[in-house]
Structures are given as structure tokens and as C-alpha cells.
Design a protein around this motif. Structure first.
Motif, PDB file in Angstrom:
ATOM      1  N   VAL A 107       0.602  -1.266  -0.179  1.00 10.73           N
ATOM      2  CA  VAL A 107       0.051  -0.029  -0.079  1.00 10.73           C
ATOM      3  C   VAL A 107       0.634   1.205  -0.104  1.00 10.73           C
ATOM      4  CG1 VAL A 107      -2.008  -1.039   0.889  1.00 10.73           C
ATOM      5  CG2 VAL A 107      -0.266  -0.235   2.591  1.00 10.73           C
ATOM      6  N   GLY A 108       2.019   1.260  -0.385  1.00  3.11           N
ATOM      7  CA  GLY A 108       2.854   2.540  -0.532  1.00  3.11           C
ATOM      8  C   GLY A 108       4.089   2.536   0.342  1.00  3.11           C
ATOM      9  N   ASP A 109       4.946   3.361  -0.198  1.00  9.06           N
ATOM     10  CA  ASP A 109       6.247   3.753   0.617  1.00  9.06           C
ATOM     11  C   ASP A 109       7.041   2.763   0.285  1.00  9.06           C
ATOM     12  OD1 ASP A 109       5.463   6.202   1.260  1.00  9.06           O
ATOM     13  OD2 ASP A 109       4.905   5.619   3.407  1.00  9.06           O
ATOM     14  N   TYR A 110       7.304   2.190  -1.164  1.00 10.61           N
ATOM     15  CA  TYR A 110       8.454   1.202  -1.407  1.00 10.61           C
ATOM     16  C   TYR A 110       9.616   1.524  -1.060  1.00 10.61           C
ATOM     17  CZ  TYR A 110       9.913  -2.958  -4.121  1.00 10.61           C
ATOM     18  OH  TYR A 110      10.641  -4.008  -4.641  1.00 10.61           O
ATOM     19  N   ILE A 111      10.020   2.688  -1.435  1.00 10.48           N
ATOM     20  CA  ILE A 111      11.453   3.463  -1.120  1.00 10.48           C
ATOM     21  C   ILE A 111      10.926   4.755  -0.115  1.00 10.48           C
ATOM     22  CG2 ILE A 111      12.212   2.892  -3.209  1.00 10.48           C
ATOM     23  CD1 ILE A 111      11.757   5.702  -4.126  1.00 10.48           C
ATOM     24  N   TYR A 112      11.952   5.112   0.439  1.00  9.86           N
ATOM     25  CA  TYR A 112      12.300   6.490   1.178  1.00  9.86           C
ATOM     26  C   TYR A 112      13.001   7.259   0.107  1.00  9.86           C
ATOM     27  CZ  TYR A 112       9.192   5.840   4.959  1.00  9.86           C
ATOM     28  OH  TYR A 112       8.225   5.566   5.859  1.00  9.86           O
ATOM     29  N   GLU A 113      12.872   8.412  -0.361  1.00 14.54           N
ATOM     30  CA  GLU A 113      13.418   9.237  -1.153  1.00 14.54           C
ATOM     31  C   GLU A 113      14.819   9.816  -0.352  1.00 14.54           C
ATOM     32  OE1 GLU A 113      11.047  12.440   0.862  1.00 14.54           O
ATOM     33  OE2 GLU A 113      10.644  10.364   0.429  1.00 14.54           O
ATOM     34  N   THR A 114      14.874   9.731   0.908  1.00 14.44           N
ATOM     35  CA  THR A 114      16.132  10.178   1.637  1.00 14.44           C
ATOM     36  C   THR A 114      16.817   9.194   2.232  1.00 14.44           C
ATOM     37  OG1 THR A 114      14.789  10.653   3.315  1.00 14.44           O
ATOM     38  CG2 THR A 114      14.963  12.586   1.991  1.00 14.44           C
ATOM     39  N   SER A 115      17.983   9.295   2.772  1.00  8.67           N
ATOM     40  CA  SER A 115      18.634   8.197   3.225  1.00  8.67           C
ATOM     41  C   SER A 115      18.578   8.431   4.764  1.00  8.67           C
ATOM     42  CB  SER A 115      20.160   8.302   2.662  1.00  8.67           C
ATOM     43  OG  SER A 115      19.958   7.790   1.061  1.00  8.67           O
ATOM     44  N   VAL A 116      19.222   7.373   5.583  1.00  7.35           N
ATOM     45  CA  VAL A 116      19.397   7.278   6.944  1.00  7.35           C
ATOM     46  C   VAL A 116      20.457   6.566   7.359  1.00  7.35           C
ATOM     47  CG1 VAL A 116      18.194   6.675   9.256  1.00  7.35           C
ATOM     48  CG2 VAL A 116      16.623   7.765   7.420  1.00  7.35           C
ATOM     49  N   ASN A 117      21.454   7.098   8.062  1.00  8.24           N
ATOM     50  CA  ASN A 117      22.739   6.395   8.409  1.00  8.24           C
ATOM     51  C   ASN A 117      22.331   5.804   9.769  1.00  8.24           C
ATOM     52  OD1 ASN A 117      25.088   5.699   8.803  1.00  8.24           O
ATOM     53  ND2 ASN A 117      25.906   7.555   9.590  1.00  8.24           N
ATOM     54  N   ARG A 118      21.651   4.761   9.728  1.00  8.53           N
ATOM     55  CA  ARG A 118      21.501   3.657  10.956  1.00  8.53           C
ATOM     56  C   ARG A 118      21.442   2.386  10.777  1.00  8.53           C
ATOM     57  NH1 ARG A 118      15.567   5.846  11.413  1.00  8.53           N
ATOM     58  NH2 ARG A 118      14.232   4.168  10.285  1.00  8.53           N
ATOM     59  N   GLN A 119      21.651   1.622  11.476  1.00  9.58           N
ATOM     60  CA  GLN A 119      21.717   0.069  11.456  1.00  9.58           C
ATOM     61  C   GLN A 119      20.216  -0.556  11.276  1.00  9.58           C
ATOM     62  OE1 GLN A 119      24.424  -1.596  10.876  1.00  9.58           O
ATOM     63  NE2 GLN A 119      25.674   0.069  11.157  1.00  9.58           N
TER      64      GLN A 119
END
Length: 284
Positions: free
Chosen positions: A18-30
Motif C-alpha cells: 500500500v505504498g512507500d516502497y522506497i524512501y526518497e531520503t537516506s538514513v545513517n542507521r543500522q
């Protein structure tokens, strides 16, 4: 991600996403820090899908069963509102709107390239995603688009206390054309179960905050009249076994959908299942 590995091992017939297959921004976490630049155009959106789809468990989940997909906001950008940008921030700015629509066109193009959808290729920023997917005489899916045609937030904010604007009948989550299409398709449906696959939480979800109730206006709580119109259609036309699948908020939940949440005796019109996330956490 092990949830995808488990899906691939299950005897499943299909996956509804139902959506948000990607996130357009990146996150520096494990466990998987991502350092890609923000996706804003065709090369940067392609790089993100290529990275996500390099995951062998995700590949296995796609191989295991067909997927029915729709788009939420992060396939383009957070809290996207129709043709006026993130949070509606580009309203009244023609140059910013032009940049936003170019970005949305690129995002839809790359989504189409990388996802198993039986849709024609997009030809620009306007791309019809809502559709009916038939399973059998038992089950029909109504796949909606709650981003591309929605009105801006009441008061311009994604969170707020109650206001008359929240109930304004001129405001819409789906756009009036998609609302009319859905009404007609629901009324004509011959199936035993009718599943509405869409993006955001539909049930009323006021959040107590000191002496106030705060609403997430990005959800259907920001489009009360539109929600009432849909639920009235389900009730008046006696749609058989309606179920709503939602996502967006990174947790699992279940709720009864009602026209009147203040009356404990009000009938349940439909049932909602909020589908949890695979890799996005819920911030308490």
C-alpha cells in the motif's frame, strides 16, 4: 530483511503493498545505513530502486507471488500533495510547481520501470494509478491513489486540533473524479469480499495532547467529509464485506470504520487493517 524471507517461505497467493516502497531520503542507521543522495530525478530514483532490489529476500518475495501495488508519498517525496509539492509548500509558486511536477514525472517513470504493474507507461506527472484488480468471484481489490488528487491540508498544516476546515465538504482525499469512479465500481461489484487498498489510516484517530485532541491531517482525519462520503456509499449500497487496507504509519492496527465515532452504538460499516512496515520503525 527477514520479513521478506518469511514471506517468500509462506504459502501465499499474492502480496498487497500500500505504498512507500522506497524512501526518497537516506538514513545513517543500522542494520543498513544508506548514503545515497536524495532522489529527485530519474538517475537518483533509479539508483534507489536498484539498491533496494539488490536485497535477495525482497527478490525472493517478488518471485514467490504477484504483487498488487499502489503509491504513497515517499515514492516521490514526503507528504506530497497533488500538484503543489511536499506539504503543499509550492502552492502559488509556478516555478516551484513546475519543478515539482518534473520530479513527480521522473518518480512515476522509475516506479513503473521497477514494479510489476499492468499499467501503461506514464507520459508525465499525471499518471492514473487507481484501478480494479480482480482475483475471482470471491475477491476484488480497489486500488486507490490518495496522493495525486487530494486537497491541501486544512489550515496548511499536517497536524492540528479540530477545525471547521477539517470537515469542509469541498475538500477531498481522492479527488471527486476518483470518488465517483470508486462509487460506481463498488456498486457494480459482484464479489463476496471487496478490499480497498489505499495509503493512509482511514479510521478516526484523535491523539490526546494535554487538554486537546490533535489530528494527523495527512490521514483521512484531515478529510472527514470525504471519509463520510465513502462510508455512506458502503452503507447505503450494502457493499458486501468491505475491508480497507492502509499503511503509512509504520505499525500494525485494526479498527472498525464508522460514520459516528462518538456514538458507542453506531454500526460498524467496514473493517480496516493497518499494514505494518518491513524496515521503517515507529517513533513513540
Amino acid at each position: 530483511y527477514t520479513a521478506y524471507a518469511a514471506m517468500a517461505a509462506e504459502d501465499i497467493e499474492l502480496v498487497v503493498f500500500v505504498g512507500d516502497y522506497i524512501y526518497e531520503t537516506s538514513v545513517n542507521r543500522q542494520p543498513r545505513p544508506i548514503s545515497l543522495p536524495e532522489s529527485k530525478d530519474i538517475p537518483t530514483y533509479r539508483a534507489r530502486y536498484e539498491l533496494y532490489k539488490s536485497d535477495p529476500n525482497l527478490q525472493a518475495a517478488h518471485q514467490r507471488a504477484p504483487w498488487i501495488l499502489t503509491v504513497d508519498d515517499h515514492e516521490v517525496a514526503n507528504n506530497m500533495i497533488a500538484g503543489i509539492g511536499k506539504n503543499g509548500q509550492d502552492a502559488g509558486n509556478p516555478a516551484a510547481i513546475a519543478r515539482w511536477l518534473a520530479r513527480r514525472a521522473d518518480a512515476y517513470q522509475v516506479w513503473y520501470e521497477h514494479q510489476p504493474v499492468r499499467l501503461g507507461a506514464p507520459g508525465g506527472a499525471d499518471y492514473r494509478i487507481h484501478r480494479v484488480v480482480d482475483h475471482s468471484d470471491l475477491l476484488r481489490f480497489f486500488v486507490l491513489d490518495g496522493r495525486q488528487y487530494r486537497s491541501t491540508y486544512p489550515g496548511g498544516q499536517s497536524q492540528s486540533i479540530d477545525s471547521p476546515a477539517r470537515h469542509d465538504p469541498s475538500r477531498t482525499m481522492l479527488g471527486f473524479a476518483q470518488e465517483a469512479w470508486l462509487d460506481g465500481e463498488l456498486e457494480a461489484s459482484p464479489t463476496t469480499w471487496n478490499v480497498i487498498a489505499q495509503q493512509t489510516v482511514m479510521t478516526a484517530m484523535p491523539i490526546p495532547f494535554f487538554d486537546y485532541l490533535v489530528y494527523n491531517l495527512d490521514q483521512w482525519d484531515g478529510y472527514v467529509a470525504a471519509r463520510e462520503r465513502l462510508l455512506t456509499t458502503l452503507a447505503d449500497r450494502q457493499i458486501s464485506n468491505p475491508i480497507v487496507l492502509s499503511g503509512d504509519i509504520h505499525l500494525a492496527a485494526a479498527a472498525a470504520l464508522r460514520l459516528d465515532y462518538d456514538d458507542p452504538a453506531a454500526p460498524d460499516i467496514a473493517q480496516e487493517i493497518v499494514c505494518t512496515s518491513i524496515s521503517s520503525r515507529f517513533d513513540p
